[in-house]
Design a protein around this motif. Sequence first.
Motif, PDB file in Angstrom:
ATOM      1  N   SER A   1      -3.694   9.089   9.752  1.00 31.03           N
ATOM      2  CA  SER A   1      -3.511   7.707  10.207  1.00 31.03           C
ATOM      3  C   SER A   1      -3.150   6.781   9.044  1.00 31.03           C
ATOM      4  O   SER A   1      -3.532   5.607   9.033  1.00 31.03           O
ATOM      5  CB  SER A   1      -4.787   7.200  10.888  1.00 31.03           C
ATOM      6  N   SER A   2      -2.410   7.288   8.071  1.00 33.09           N
ATOM      7  CA  SER A   2      -2.167   6.554   6.826  1.00 33.09           C
ATOM      8  C   SER A   2      -1.426   5.235   7.009  1.00 33.09           C
ATOM      9  O   SER A   2      -1.446   4.384   6.119  1.00 33.09           O
ATOM     10  CB  SER A   2      -1.405   7.442   5.829  1.00 33.09           C
TER      11      SER A   2
ATOM     12  N   ALA B   1      -2.689  19.872   7.576  1.00 38.09           N
ATOM     13  CA  ALA B   1      -3.193  19.451   6.267  1.00 38.09           C
ATOM     14  C   ALA B   1      -3.529  17.962   6.223  1.00 38.09           C
ATOM     15  O   ALA B   1      -4.398  17.549   5.452  1.00 38.09           O
ATOM     16  CB  ALA B   1      -2.164  19.779   5.186  1.00 38.09           C
ATOM     17  N   ASP B   2      -2.863  17.147   7.022  1.00 34.37           N
ATOM     18  CA  ASP B   2      -3.142  15.712   7.012  1.00 34.37           C
ATOM     19  C   ASP B   2      -4.558  15.397   7.483  1.00 34.37           C
ATOM     20  O   ASP B   2      -5.078  14.312   7.214  1.00 34.37           O
ATOM     21  CB  ASP B   2      -2.150  14.960   7.910  1.00 34.37           C
ATOM     22  N   PHE B   3      -5.190  16.330   8.181  1.00 33.66           N
ATOM     23  CA  PHE B   3      -6.552  16.144   8.667  1.00 33.66           C
ATOM     24  C   PHE B   3      -7.602  16.749   7.739  1.00 33.66           C
ATOM     25  O   PHE B   3      -8.793  16.649   8.012  1.00 33.66           O
ATOM     26  CB  PHE B   3      -6.708  16.761  10.064  1.00 33.66           C
ATOM     27  N   ASP B   4      -7.167  17.379   6.669  1.00 33.11           N
ATOM     28  CA  ASP B   4      -8.084  18.080   5.767  1.00 33.11           C
ATOM     29  C   ASP B   4      -8.900  17.078   4.946  1.00 33.11           C
ATOM     30  O   ASP B   4      -8.345  16.215   4.261  1.00 33.11           O
ATOM     31  CB  ASP B   4      -7.279  18.985   4.836  1.00 33.11           C
TER      32      ASP B   4
ATOM     33  N   THR C   1       0.857  -1.185   0.000  1.00 31.23           N
ATOM     34  CA  THR C   1       0.000   0.000   0.000  1.00 31.23           C
ATOM     35  C   THR C   1       0.892   1.233   0.000  1.00 31.23           C
ATOM     36  O   THR C   1       1.236   1.777   1.051  1.00 31.23           O
ATOM     37  CB  THR C   1      -0.923  -0.014   1.232  1.00 31.23           C
ATOM     38  N   VAL C   2       1.284   1.627  -1.182  1.00 33.26           N
ATOM     39  CA  VAL C   2       2.127   2.809  -1.326  1.00 33.26           C
ATOM     40  C   VAL C   2       1.343   3.886  -2.052  1.00 33.26           C
ATOM     41  O   VAL C   2       0.406   3.601  -2.795  1.00 33.26           O
ATOM     42  CB  VAL C   2       3.426   2.488  -2.096  1.00 33.26           C
ATOM     43  N   GLY C   3       1.729   5.104  -1.817  1.00 33.36           N
ATOM     44  CA  GLY C   3       1.104   6.217  -2.524  1.00 33.36           C
ATOM     45  C   GLY C   3      -0.063   6.857  -1.809  1.00 33.36           C
ATOM     46  O   GLY C   3      -0.560   7.882  -2.246  1.00 33.36           O
ATOM     47  N   ILE C   4      -0.532   6.257  -0.690  1.00 33.44           N
ATOM     48  CA  ILE C   4      -1.647   6.889   0.007  1.00 33.44           C
ATOM     49  C   ILE C   4      -1.167   7.775   1.146  1.00 33.44           C
ATOM     50  O   ILE C   4      -1.910   8.600   1.644  1.00 33.44           O
ATOM     51  CB  ILE C   4      -2.658   5.860   0.544  1.00 33.44           C
TER      52      ILE C   4
ATOM     53  N   HIS D   1      -8.718   4.878  -2.390  1.00 34.61           N
ATOM     54  CA  HIS D   1      -8.011   4.263  -1.277  1.00 34.61           C
ATOM     55  C   HIS D   1      -8.524   4.904   0.014  1.00 34.61           C
ATOM     56  O   HIS D   1      -7.950   5.863   0.525  1.00 34.61           O
ATOM     57  CB  HIS D   1      -6.502   4.463  -1.440  1.00 34.61           C
ATOM     58  N   GLY D   2      -9.621   4.372   0.499  1.00 39.09           N
ATOM     59  CA  GLY D   2     -10.337   5.006   1.596  1.00 39.09           C
ATOM     60  C   GLY D   2     -10.029   4.436   2.957  1.00 39.09           C
ATOM     61  O   GLY D   2      -9.059   3.698   3.162  1.00 39.09           O
ATOM     62  N   SER D   3     -10.885   4.770   3.917  1.00 45.77           N
ATOM     63  CA  SER D   3     -10.708   4.333   5.290  1.00 45.77           C
ATOM     64  C   SER D   3     -12.061   4.051   5.914  1.00 45.77           C
ATOM     65  O   SER D   3     -13.043   4.743   5.627  1.00 45.77           O
ATOM     66  CB  SER D   3      -9.980   5.413   6.101  1.00 45.77           C
ATOM     67  N   MET D   4     -12.100   3.027   6.763  1.00 42.80           N
ATOM     68  CA  MET D   4     -13.319   2.673   7.480  1.00 42.80           C
ATOM     69  C   MET D   4     -13.039   2.619   8.976  1.00 42.80           C
ATOM     70  O   MET D   4     -11.965   2.192   9.401  1.00 42.80           O
ATOM     71  CB  MET D   4     -13.852   1.318   7.016  1.00 42.80           C
TER      72      MET D   4
END
Length: 302
Positions: free
Chosen positions: A285-286, A39-42, A22-25, A177-180
């Motif tokens: 949280s990437s 910005a990471d929280f935007d 999982t690279v690039g996210i 490439h989302g998050s749950m």
Amino acid sequence: MAEFNRKSDTVPKPPESRENPTVGIAPSPSENIGQKRLADFDLDGKVFIVTGGARGLGLSLAEALAETGGKVYCFDREPKADEGWNEAARRADKFGGSLHYKQQDVQDTEGLDRTIAEIADKHQRLDGVIAAAGVQHLSPAQEWTRDEVNRMMDINYTGVMMTATSAARQMFKYKIHGSMCFIASMSGTIANKGLLSPVYNSSKAAVIQLARNLAMEWSPIRKDGTGGIRVNCISPGHILTPMVLKNFEEVPGLRETWEKENMMGRLAETTEFKGAALFLLSNASSFMTGNNLVIDGGHTAW
């Protein structure tokens, strides 16, 4: 005759994470530094779904995403949102995000799948899900009926599973490439003093284990660009929600018992989980997946 059927005769195997890294996210170290505060929280321009979002914890978590620019669709089985939800929607608009209400019961699998697909098709994307819909029932173990067990598991576990798989189909479709984030509970890892809720606690344990398995299956990015979906849990301690306040009416002295059982001597407000939800649904949280974030005032630490 087989009790369950697969769509293929091939025995499925999870993607090999080493072969599908999982690279690039993750944001580049130079991408956000000095350009925009936090910005990471935007979440500007991103689209999210929150089940159980009409009130209580679900609404607080939905508001956290909207406050940072997200377009958030709140699902609940009530015909319409209450006054508190409308006020939250007004505040969200002020911060540049938005809240939208959809009457959708997580037990209605076909309707759930259809509604999620409509939202993803409208925006050509779906970036994340918070599965917060759940119910509780207090009763000694020997009094539970099969139908009662099935109903609670259908909402608390199967509803999460169906929400997640429906959302994943759309994320795969649009290569997002989302998050749950699943709302489990510290009750998924302990037995609560003073509270007889064997099925509820078991359903939350199942949710924690579900997150681990879906994270294993969906976190790697496949050769076609699909995947890269992180899956985590939040396990709250005791929160002052309408469901918990009902417990206090049913069990005299329960509030006092719970307050003295954690290190902070009090119960949580729903708003105290907003930061954790924003963390898990954002790039902040990437590198986190398959995990369970326990936020319980120290209840399980002693």
